[in-house]
Design a protein around this motif. Structure first.
Motif, PDB file in Angstrom:
ATOM      1  N   CYS A  49       0.887  -1.168   0.000  1.00 21.84           N
ATOM      2  CA  CYS A  49       0.000   0.000   0.000  1.00 21.84           C
ATOM      3  C   CYS A  49       0.927   1.221   0.000  1.00 21.84           C
ATOM      4  O   CYS A  49       1.386   1.654  -1.046  1.00 21.84           O
ATOM      5  N   THR A  50       1.278   1.736   1.177  1.00 19.26           N
ATOM      6  CA  THR A  50       2.286   2.793   1.249  1.00 19.26           C
ATOM      7  C   THR A  50       3.586   2.262   0.645  1.00 19.26           C
ATOM      8  O   THR A  50       4.006   1.154   0.973  1.00 19.26           O
ATOM      9  N   SER A  60      -8.627   6.969   8.317  1.00 22.30           N
ATOM     10  CA  SER A  60      -7.767   5.804   8.364  1.00 22.30           C
ATOM     11  C   SER A  60      -6.309   6.156   8.065  1.00 22.30           C
ATOM     12  O   SER A  60      -5.449   5.299   8.160  1.00 22.30           O
ATOM     13  N   GLY A  73       2.867  -0.351   7.019  1.00 19.88           N
ATOM     14  CA  GLY A  73       1.822  -1.083   7.716  1.00 19.88           C
ATOM     15  C   GLY A  73       1.597  -2.467   7.133  1.00 19.88           C
ATOM     16  O   GLY A  73       1.568  -3.467   7.865  1.00 19.88           O
ATOM     17  N   ALA A  74       1.452  -2.537   5.821  1.00 22.14           N
ATOM     18  CA  ALA A  74       1.171  -3.826   5.189  1.00 22.14           C
ATOM     19  C   ALA A  74       2.331  -4.805   5.402  1.00 22.14           C
ATOM     20  O   ALA A  74       2.126  -6.002   5.584  1.00 22.14           O
ATOM     21  N   THR A 126      -5.457  -4.440   2.876  1.00 19.61           N
ATOM     22  CA  THR A 126      -4.170  -5.084   3.119  1.00 19.61           C
ATOM     23  C   THR A 126      -4.320  -6.312   4.016  1.00 19.61           C
ATOM     24  O   THR A 126      -3.519  -7.233   3.929  1.00 19.61           O
ATOM     25  N   ASP A 174      -4.595  -4.902  13.665  1.00 19.89           N
ATOM     26  CA  ASP A 174      -4.140  -3.854  12.759  1.00 19.89           C
ATOM     27  C   ASP A 174      -4.109  -2.567  13.575  1.00 19.89           C
ATOM     28  O   ASP A 174      -5.146  -2.083  14.029  1.00 19.89           O
ATOM     29  N   ASN A 201       1.812   2.030  12.433  1.00 16.86           N
ATOM     30  CA  ASN A 201       2.260   2.851  11.309  1.00 16.86           C
ATOM     31  C   ASN A 201       2.914   4.104  11.892  1.00 16.86           C
ATOM     32  O   ASN A 201       2.211   5.012  12.349  1.00 16.86           O
ATOM     33  N   HIS A 226       4.137   6.308  10.296  1.00 15.81           N
ATOM     34  CA  HIS A 226       3.732   7.404   9.417  1.00 15.81           C
ATOM     35  C   HIS A 226       2.285   7.819   9.665  1.00 15.81           C
ATOM     36  O   HIS A 226       1.742   8.616   8.913  1.00 15.81           O
ATOM     37  N   LYS A 227       1.664   7.269  10.678  1.00 11.13           N
ATOM     38  CA  LYS A 227       0.348   7.769  11.080  1.00 11.13           C
ATOM     39  C   LYS A 227       0.486   8.313  12.495  1.00 11.13           C
ATOM     40  O   LYS A 227       0.720   9.497  12.689  1.00 11.13           O
TER      41      LYS A 227
HETATM   42  C1  LIG Z   1      -6.610   0.274   8.586  1.00  9.97           C
HETATM   43  C2  LIG Z   1      -5.359   0.201   7.781  1.00  9.97           C
HETATM   44  N1  LIG Z   1      -4.655  -0.934   7.767  1.00  9.97           N
HETATM   45  C3  LIG Z   1      -3.497  -1.045   7.066  1.00  9.97           C
HETATM   46  C4  LIG Z   1      -3.015  -0.006   6.321  1.00  9.97           C
HETATM   47  C5  LIG Z   1      -1.771  -0.219   5.500  1.00  9.97           C
HETATM   48  O1  LIG Z   1      -0.690   0.519   5.942  1.00  9.97           O
HETATM   49  P1  LIG Z   1       0.476   0.942   4.938  1.00  9.97           P
HETATM   50  O2  LIG Z   1      -0.125   1.815   3.915  1.00  9.97           O
HETATM   51  O3  LIG Z   1       1.458   1.623   5.795  1.00  9.97           O
HETATM   52  O4  LIG Z   1       1.034  -0.291   4.332  1.00  9.97           O
HETATM   53  C6  LIG Z   1      -3.721   1.214   6.323  1.00  9.97           C
HETATM   54  C7  LIG Z   1      -3.222   2.413   5.608  1.00  9.97           C
HETATM   55  O5  LIG Z   1      -3.301   2.652   4.482  1.00  9.97           O
HETATM   56  C8  LIG Z   1      -4.923   1.307   7.044  1.00  9.97           C
HETATM   57  O6  LIG Z   1      -5.621   2.439   7.044  1.00  9.97           O
END
Ligand SMILES: Cc1ncc(COP(=O)(O)O)c(C=O)c1O
Lengths: 455, 526
Positions: free
Chosen positions: A333-334, B102, B163-164, B197, B268, B292, B294-295
């Motif tokens: 994703c990111t 999110s 995150g993923a 994800t 998550d 994350n 970055h969040k």
């Molecule tokens: C609820 C949720 N789970 C997982 C992710 C995935 O995180 P990332 O984009 O850092 O891989 C996100 C963000 O996009 C998210 O909002």
């Protein structure tokens, strides 16, 4: 707290609007057993900017930065000079503090950069299309193995011994629970072509093979012509995946695309991005047009707006997790957007001519270093063909030598003992990288250091 | 037309008059058009001067690249201008509210940028001898320690890149743990509201995904979940607070039931911002959770990354956590890589390495600066203000928009609306989002989570002031009322005032143009 704009009066007013008597009311869904009464113990309380700066600067001073000494460390991360304008531009808030361009009408800046980035990467690798980035070279390589499985519907991947051992480990980990089978070569310090195992790969190649993964230049710096390997792969219906860790090499060496690769993956850190102790880095991923729908990651494409003006959008997202969920080509994703921006800006500053000059300068410094070290008793330079990285064999174990040289403020390279623990044949091996940042004095200091430590 | 404070006529302006003439450049005042570098630059133009190197005989093995690569360069002034002009076509948090649910788009402190660029952090190589990077390892250790204490979990894996990737890390550990027990469980339960994800990750680890429905209150249906638990279930992947912006009140019971069935709880942690300092996931029975950075911890999103997704683990999963990790012995920091792991007691069953090197150091430094700046007290305030801001939005909008779970109690850090209030108007969630662009906002998250029709997920974060929220509420109320009145002129075809009108995404996908081709090549292809 300087980052929190609400005042006590705001909080009171807002609670009144909500109809809550205290902030605790808003956390009423939390089971009583899990509610914390106050700040978590054992952690410091808030600090001023000045105090944080002092603390972190103190920690940073306990490290030896690359620019403060002769520096020859490579193996997947490289010290290059990044023009000042790159770091200035990526810190513009409009780039730095924006999200993935989900709303294209107000993200044309990011999207156009991605389109430029994809074009640059496709051209560098000799491929038709590149995606908008992966996390890094190692994860991009694993994704290439999965992609080859989807395309060929076969599960055996042959992995060259010249692939960075961290990349091999990552691929092994991620295929442990999938149907993929990895057949991995064993690195050898063959004089003239360290880590080259093309003959072994050909002996393993068969009708079950989904892909062959080779790194070029390989971990040991050896550069090979992969044209015949590509033909052999294609004859068996397998794909050739070419990986690289030093993207600058593409300014000097024939591209993987020209040699017949089907998927090209690599690490883009060298252009625009600092060493950063290993991350964030920039995974590059490119392939042929016909495979684009099996690609992982985001893609930016050209289109028009309602008034017919050119614009860019994220596209082919039916491959991706947010649409396809468990059937997606990848869970990514990111990715590495800002690192891709830095890459694109630096590459634009270089242009074709600048990249070629930069590559030539890297090669020249590496040849100069290799030739100087070859004169030091106790050092054997193993490479015939190489770009900016090469392997030497020392008269003793390399790991303690590296440590001893570090104490003299010389960072001499990466000992193979660190990368391949417990492999006695490799323990005297050392990989050195020389980039444009290396000076005549650095090379002389390195050679003298070796002479003393090896004596 | 209304009157401004000086008594002169003022208003949003008459679009038609503004559009009345075309400029020769295509620019419109400060809104500047910018061609591609391939249309502006040249192969022999550049913005970098390089010193001459030593004369050498080439050792490229005859593999020199002769054919043109096809790169185009610009001089430094042109480069700076090109990317500056492009930057101005982006919306960003630095410019205004970015309520993308999110995604936790909070302010990115500039101290963090400065710290990450200290040579002792930014200019060190991941394979330098560990004695030359003790401060870097100390910093990673510090971030890990904060994450463990904030989550109430005993261990942390630092290397996941986002995150993923963290999800993958957690699920690989779960898979390895089952393997170690000689069990081959096949199913992973994932709520239907989960982020894409989650199912993608479970599938990546070789699991089959089974959905669990939400109850009418937007939470996991505990009984439905229990009914699906069994000897073939490896884990539940749950998001808490969930993607509807609600806390799972049955979380402890869920964890107990999952553990009783011999499975693990993956959480998550994308929404950790709502509870940081107020609730520790470890107290809820979680076995693995990614965070994350970055969040919650403010490392900038950078237009699509980089992120960082460290994973905290329970005692049960710690032995399976990936390599490398940092260990402190006395005053010395060790980077435990492949060789030492076998000998270590706490990591003897590590599932191995997921990525080259040791994770997103640049993000760790920024997160450390953020954590230290806030401290334990400030982080608790972060969660409180984030939740307060979201509830304030919800309370101020739910009479004109439809909040499907608005009557079930407070929300957490984000407010969820459905498109029910647009029923019969022909105006969609997408139209509302695009109309918000004309109002000068980045839209909320649209059509996610999937469990609500035409979802609009609004996450203000704690770094927004009350006056910013009031203006946003005012704007969104106005749009909602206008839409309900059946007047669709501001909606259909919006945005009208952005650098681009609506872009044709269907055409982009039907005939993908994914890189620039020289005009001659393009014509030949057509
Ligand atoms: C609820 C949720 N789970 C997982 C992710 C995935 O995180 P990332 O984009 O850092 O891989 C996100 C963000 O996009 C998210 O909002």
């Amino acid at each position: 707290m300087r980052y929190l704009p609400l005042t006590a009066a705001d909080r009171r007013d807002m609670l009144a609007t909500i109809g809550a008597s205290s902030i605790d009311d808003l956390f009423s869904d939390v089971p009583a057993a899990a509610r914390l009464a106050g700040p978590i113990a054992g952690l410091s309380n808030h600090m001023s900017e000045m105090e944080v700066e002092r603390l972190l600067t103190g920690l940073s001073r306990q490290n030896l930065p690359a620019s403060e000494m002769p520096f020859f460390v490579g193996c997947g991360a490289y010290k290059h000079h990044v023009p000042a304008s790159v770091d200035h531009l990526i810190q513009r808030g409009e780039f730095l503090t924006s999200y993935t361009p989900y709303q294209p009408e107000i993200a044309q800046g990011t999207l156009q950069v991605l389109f430029e980035f994809q074009t640059q990467v496709a051209r560098l690798t000799g491929m038709d299309v590149a995606n908008a980035s992966m996390y890094d070279g190692s994860t991009a390589t694993t994704e290439a193995i999965f992609m080859a499985r989807r395309i060929t519907r076969r599960t055996k991947a042959i992995v060259s011994a010249g692939l960075h051992p961290h990349y091999v480990s990552a691929a092994k980990t991620l295929t442990r629970f999938t149907e993929d089978e990895l057949v991995c070569g064993e690195p050898k310090l063959t004089a003239g072509a360290p880590g080259d195992d093309l003959d072994w790969i050909l002996s393993q190649l068969d009708e079950q093979t989904s892909c062959v993964v080779v790194q070029n230049p390989n971990l040991f710096g050896h550069v090979a012509d992969l044209t015949d390997l590509a033909a052999a792969c294609h004859a068996k219906g397998a794909l050739l995946v070419v990986a690289f860790t030093e993207v600058v090499s593409l300014g000097a060496i024939r591209s993987p695309g020209e040699m017949g690769a089907d998927i090209v993956v690599g690490e883009g850190q060298s252009i625009g991005n600092g060493l950063n102790f290993g991350g964030p880095y920039l995974g590059l991923f490119a392939t042929r047009d016909k495979y684009v729908r099996q690609m992982p990651g985001r893609l930016c494409g050209e289109t028009v707006d309602a008034e017919g003006r050119r614009g860019f959008v994220l596209t082919l997202s039916t491959r991706e997790q947010h649409i396809r969920r468990e059937k997606a080509t990848s869970n990514i994703c990111t990715n590495s957007g800002l690192c891709a921006l830095a890459f694109t800006i630096h590459m634009t500053l270089l242009g074709e001519e600048g990249l070629r000059r930069l590559a030539a300068l890297n090669h020249a410094r590496a040849v100069q270093t290799a030739e100087r070290l070859a004169q030091v008793p106790g050092i054997e330079v193993l490479n015939g063909a190489f770009f900016n990285e090469f392997t030497i064999r020392l008269s003793k174990q390399a790991r303690p030598v590296v440590r001893e040289l570090a104490e003299r403020k010389l960072l001499a390279g990466v000992s193979l003992g660190r990368l391949y623990p417990g492999v006695p044949e490799l323990e005297n091996g050392l990989v050195l990288a020389a980039t444009e940042t290396v000076s005549d004095d650095d090379i002389e200091a390195l050679a003298r250091g070796f002479a003393e430590v090896l004596a | 037309m209304s009157m401004n404070r000086q008594g002169r006529e003022s208003g949003v302006g008459d679009g038609a008059a503004a559009e009345g003439f075309e400029t020769y450049t295509g620019n419109r005042g400060l809104q500047l058009e910018e061609p591609l570098i391939f249309e502006k630059g040249a192969p022999d133009r550049f913005g970098v001067d390089l010193p001459a190197g030593p004369k050498i005989a080439s050792r490229l093995g005859g593999l020199d690249r002769h054919k043109p690569i096809g790169l185009y360069g610009l001089s430094e002034p042109e480069t700076v201008r090109h990317y500056t002009r492009l930057s101005r076509q982006n919306y960003a948090i630095d410019m205004g509210l970015f309520p993308l649910g999110s995604c936790t788009m909070k302010h990115n402190p500039r101290l963090n940028e400065k710290m990450a660029r200290l040579p002792g952090f930014g200019d060190i190589h991941p394979l330098q001898p560990v004695d030359t990077v003790q401060g870097a390892l100390a910093l990673i250790h510090l971030v890990g320690e904060w994450l463990c204490k904030l989550t109430g979990m005993p261990g942390v894996a630092i290397s996941p890149k986002a995150g993923a990737h963290g999800e993958l890390c957690g699920m690989l550990a779960i898979r390895a743990a089952h393997d170690a027990r000689g069990e081959s469980r096949k199913l992973v339960l994932v709520p239907e509201s989960a982020h894409g994800t989650n199912p993608a990750t479970a599938a990546f680890c070789g699991y089959e995904v089974v959905g669990i429905p939400a109850n009418e209150r937007g939470r996991v249906d505990l009984e439905a979940l229990k009914a699906k638990l069994g000897p073939d279930v490896a884990a539940v992947m749950i998001t808490n607070p969930n993607t509807c912006g609600l806390f799972e009140p049955d979380m402890i019971e869920i964890s107990e039931a999952v553990h009783a069935a011999g499975a693990f709880v993956y959480c998550d942690g994308a929404n950790f911002n709502a509870i940081v300092g107020r609730v520790r996931p470890g107290d809820l029975g979680v076995d693995a959770m990614h965070i994350n950075l970055h969040k919650t911890f403010s490392t900038p999103h950078g237009g699509g990354g980089p992120g960082s997704g460290p994973v905290v683990f329970s005692e049960a999963l710690m032995p399976f956590a990936p390599l490398p990790f940092v260990r402190k012995t006395g005053e010395h920091f060790e980077l435990v890589e492949e060789e030492q792991a076998h000998a270590s007691t706490d990591h003897n069953e590590s599932f191995g390495r997921m990525v080259a090197f040791h994770g997103q150091m640049g993000m760790f430094v920024r997160a450390a600066a953020y954590m230290l700046s806030h401290g334990a007290d400030g982080l608790r305030q972060v969660a409180e203000d984030a939740v307060l801001n979201a509830n304030y939005l919800l309370a101020s909008l739910k009479d004109v928009m439809s909040a499907p779970f608005g009557d079930t109690g407070p929300c957490m850090h984000e407010a969820l609306f459905s498109d029910d209030f647009l029923g019969g108007t022909g105006i969609t969630t997408l139209d509302i989002a695009k109309a918000l662009i004309d109002e000068g906002y980045h839209p909320m998250t649209m059509y996610f989570p999937l469990v609500v029709h035409g979802a609009m997920l609004v996450e203000p974060t704690e770094t927004e002031s009350k006056s910013t929220l009031d203006q946003f509420i005012n704007s969104l109320r106005g749009l909602a009322l206008l839409a309900k009145s059946g007047d669709d002129r501001r909606f259909k075809g919006a945005p009208f005032l952005a650098p681009r009108r609506r872009l044709d995404e269907t055409a982009a996908a039907r005939k993908p143009v994914l890189s620039w081709r020289e005009p001659a090549q393009r014509q030949a292809a057509e």
